[in-house]
Design a protein around this motif. Structure first.
Motif, PDB file in Angstrom:
ATOM      1  N   LEU A   1      36.014  42.437  45.553  1.00  0.00           N
ATOM      2  CA  LEU A   1      35.025  41.366  45.408  1.00  0.00           C
ATOM      3  C   LEU A   1      33.741  41.840  46.069  1.00  0.00           C
ATOM      4  O   LEU A   1      33.770  42.286  47.216  1.00  0.00           O
ATOM      5  CB  LEU A   1      35.512  40.092  46.101  1.00  0.00           C
ATOM      6  CG  LEU A   1      36.907  39.594  45.728  1.00  0.00           C
ATOM      7  CD1 LEU A   1      37.329  38.456  46.646  1.00  0.00           C
ATOM      8  CD2 LEU A   1      36.936  39.171  44.278  1.00  0.00           C
TER       9      LEU A   1
ATOM     10  N   LEU B   1      34.854  42.609  40.931  1.00  0.00           N
ATOM     11  CA  LEU B   1      34.324  41.296  40.553  1.00  0.00           C
ATOM     12  C   LEU B   1      33.044  41.060  41.342  1.00  0.00           C
ATOM     13  O   LEU B   1      33.062  41.127  42.574  1.00  0.00           O
ATOM     14  CB  LEU B   1      35.347  40.204  40.857  1.00  0.00           C
ATOM     15  CG  LEU B   1      36.722  40.374  40.228  1.00  0.00           C
ATOM     16  CD1 LEU B   1      37.676  39.287  40.708  1.00  0.00           C
ATOM     17  CD2 LEU B   1      36.632  40.372  38.723  1.00  0.00           C
TER      18      LEU B   1
ATOM     19  N   VAL C   1      33.638  42.798  36.265  1.00  0.00           N
ATOM     20  CA  VAL C   1      33.431  41.452  35.742  1.00  0.00           C
ATOM     21  C   VAL C   1      32.379  40.779  36.611  1.00  0.00           C
ATOM     22  O   VAL C   1      32.457  40.820  37.841  1.00  0.00           O
ATOM     23  CB  VAL C   1      34.740  40.625  35.776  1.00  0.00           C
ATOM     24  CG1 VAL C   1      34.486  39.181  35.358  1.00  0.00           C
ATOM     25  CG2 VAL C   1      35.805  41.269  34.900  1.00  0.00           C
TER      26      VAL C   1
ATOM     27  N   TYR D   1      32.460  35.767  38.977  1.00  0.00           N
ATOM     28  CA  TYR D   1      33.837  35.327  39.221  1.00  0.00           C
ATOM     29  C   TYR D   1      33.917  33.973  39.922  1.00  0.00           C
ATOM     30  O   TYR D   1      32.965  33.501  40.522  1.00  0.00           O
ATOM     31  CB  TYR D   1      34.608  36.384  40.024  1.00  0.00           C
ATOM     32  CG  TYR D   1      34.199  36.520  41.482  1.00  0.00           C
ATOM     33  CD1 TYR D   1      34.782  35.718  42.455  1.00  0.00           C
ATOM     34  CD2 TYR D   1      33.260  37.468  41.883  1.00  0.00           C
ATOM     35  CE1 TYR D   1      34.426  35.848  43.788  1.00  0.00           C
ATOM     36  CE2 TYR D   1      32.905  37.604  43.219  1.00  0.00           C
ATOM     37  CZ  TYR D   1      33.494  36.790  44.157  1.00  0.00           C
ATOM     38  OH  TYR D   1      33.141  36.921  45.480  1.00  0.00           O
ATOM     39  N   ASN D   2      35.097  33.359  39.811  1.00  0.00           N
ATOM     40  CA  ASN D   2      35.418  32.151  40.567  1.00  0.00           C
ATOM     41  C   ASN D   2      36.831  32.307  41.139  1.00  0.00           C
ATOM     42  O   ASN D   2      37.533  33.280  40.846  1.00  0.00           O
ATOM     43  CB  ASN D   2      35.266  30.876  39.719  1.00  0.00           C
ATOM     44  CG  ASN D   2      36.206  30.812  38.539  1.00  0.00           C
ATOM     45  OD1 ASN D   2      37.205  31.521  38.457  1.00  0.00           O
ATOM     46  ND2 ASN D   2      35.898  29.944  37.582  1.00  0.00           N
TER      47      ASN D   2
ATOM     48  N   LEU E   1      39.741  32.740  38.662  1.00  0.00           N
ATOM     49  CA  LEU E   1      39.827  34.074  38.064  1.00  0.00           C
ATOM     50  C   LEU E   1      40.523  35.055  39.000  1.00  0.00           C
ATOM     51  O   LEU E   1      41.417  35.798  38.591  1.00  0.00           O
ATOM     52  CB  LEU E   1      38.435  34.593  37.692  1.00  0.00           C
ATOM     53  CG  LEU E   1      38.390  36.008  37.103  1.00  0.00           C
ATOM     54  CD1 LEU E   1      39.171  36.079  35.798  1.00  0.00           C
ATOM     55  CD2 LEU E   1      36.954  36.445  36.896  1.00  0.00           C
ATOM     56  N   VAL E   2      40.130  35.047  40.256  1.00  0.00           N
ATOM     57  CA  VAL E   2      40.725  35.972  41.222  1.00  0.00           C
ATOM     58  C   VAL E   2      42.220  35.693  41.366  1.00  0.00           C
ATOM     59  O   VAL E   2      43.039  36.619  41.365  1.00  0.00           O
ATOM     60  CB  VAL E   2      40.012  35.903  42.586  1.00  0.00           C
ATOM     61  CG1 VAL E   2      40.620  36.889  43.575  1.00  0.00           C
ATOM     62  CG2 VAL E   2      38.508  36.170  42.432  1.00  0.00           C
TER      63      VAL E   2
ATOM     64  N   ILE F   1      39.614  35.755  32.136  1.00  0.00           N
ATOM     65  CA  ILE F   1      38.269  35.161  32.150  1.00  0.00           C
ATOM     66  C   ILE F   1      38.280  33.847  31.373  1.00  0.00           C
ATOM     67  O   ILE F   1      37.745  32.834  31.839  1.00  0.00           O
ATOM     68  CB  ILE F   1      37.224  36.140  31.577  1.00  0.00           C
ATOM     69  CG1 ILE F   1      37.018  37.311  32.540  1.00  0.00           C
ATOM     70  CG2 ILE F   1      35.899  35.420  31.293  1.00  0.00           C
ATOM     71  CD1 ILE F   1      36.201  38.459  31.957  1.00  0.00           C
TER      72      ILE F   1
END
Length: 135
Positions: free
Chosen positions: A6, A61, A84, A87-88, A91-92, A111
Motif C-alpha cells: 500500500l 495499491l 491498482v 484502493y479502499n 479491495l485490500v 476491483i
C-alpha cells in the motif's frame, strides 16, 4: 509467494494496514509506505522495496490515480508487478483473502467487488425503509 504494498500520500497506507490487521491479524505479506511524511525520497524508498524481494508477485495499491505516488510506482509494471490506483479497505481485504496467484482477471474481479461495496447510505436506508428491511 505474493505480497501487497500500500502506498499513499501521508498515512492512508499505514492506516489501511492497521485496519486490515485489526480485522485479520498480522499480515506478513502486507506492507505500507506513507509518502512525504519525512524527508525520505519516495522513489528511493520504492526502489529499495522493489529491489529487495523474495516474492514472485507484487501488487501495489496506490491512493490516487495520476498522483505522484501512482506515477512513481507505475514504472515497475511487469508480468509479476501489478498496480491498482484508488484502493479502499474492501479491495485490500478481498485481495488478501484470495489464495491463488494474482492475475489480471482476479484483480479486475476484486476491483469490481470493491466498487460494488461502495454505497450511498441515504439511498440504501430510504430503499430499505420502503421495503421494511435494513441490511
Amino acid at each position: 509467494m505474493k505480497r501487497i504494498l500500500l502506498v499513499s500520500h501521508s498515512h492512508f497506507a499505514t492506516g489501511t494496514k492497521n485496519a486490515i490487521e485489526l480485522l485479520l491479524g498480522k499480515q506478513n505479506n502486507l506492507f505500507a509506505i506513507a509518502a512525504y511524511e519525512d524527508n525520505s525520497d519516495i522513489e528511493l524508498v520504492l526502489n529499495d522495496f522493489m529491489d529487495n524481494s523474495n516474492y514472485e508477485q507484487t501488487l501495489v495499491l496506490t491512493d490516487l490515480f495520476g498522483g505522484s505516488v501512482n506515477t512513481f510506482v507505475s514504472k515497475y509494471l511487469s508480468e509479476s508487478v501489478f498496480v491498482v490506483a484508488g484502493y479502499n479497505l474492501a479491495l485490500v481485504l478481498d485481495l488478501l483473502l484470495k489464495e491463488e496467484p494474482f492475475s489480471n482477471e482476479s484483480i479486475r474481479a476484486s476491483i469490481q467487488q470493491a466498487q460494488n461495496a461502495i454505497k450511498f447510505m441515504n439511498d440504501e436506508v430510504s430503499k430499505n425503509e420502503q421495503e421494511n428491511t435494513f441490511f
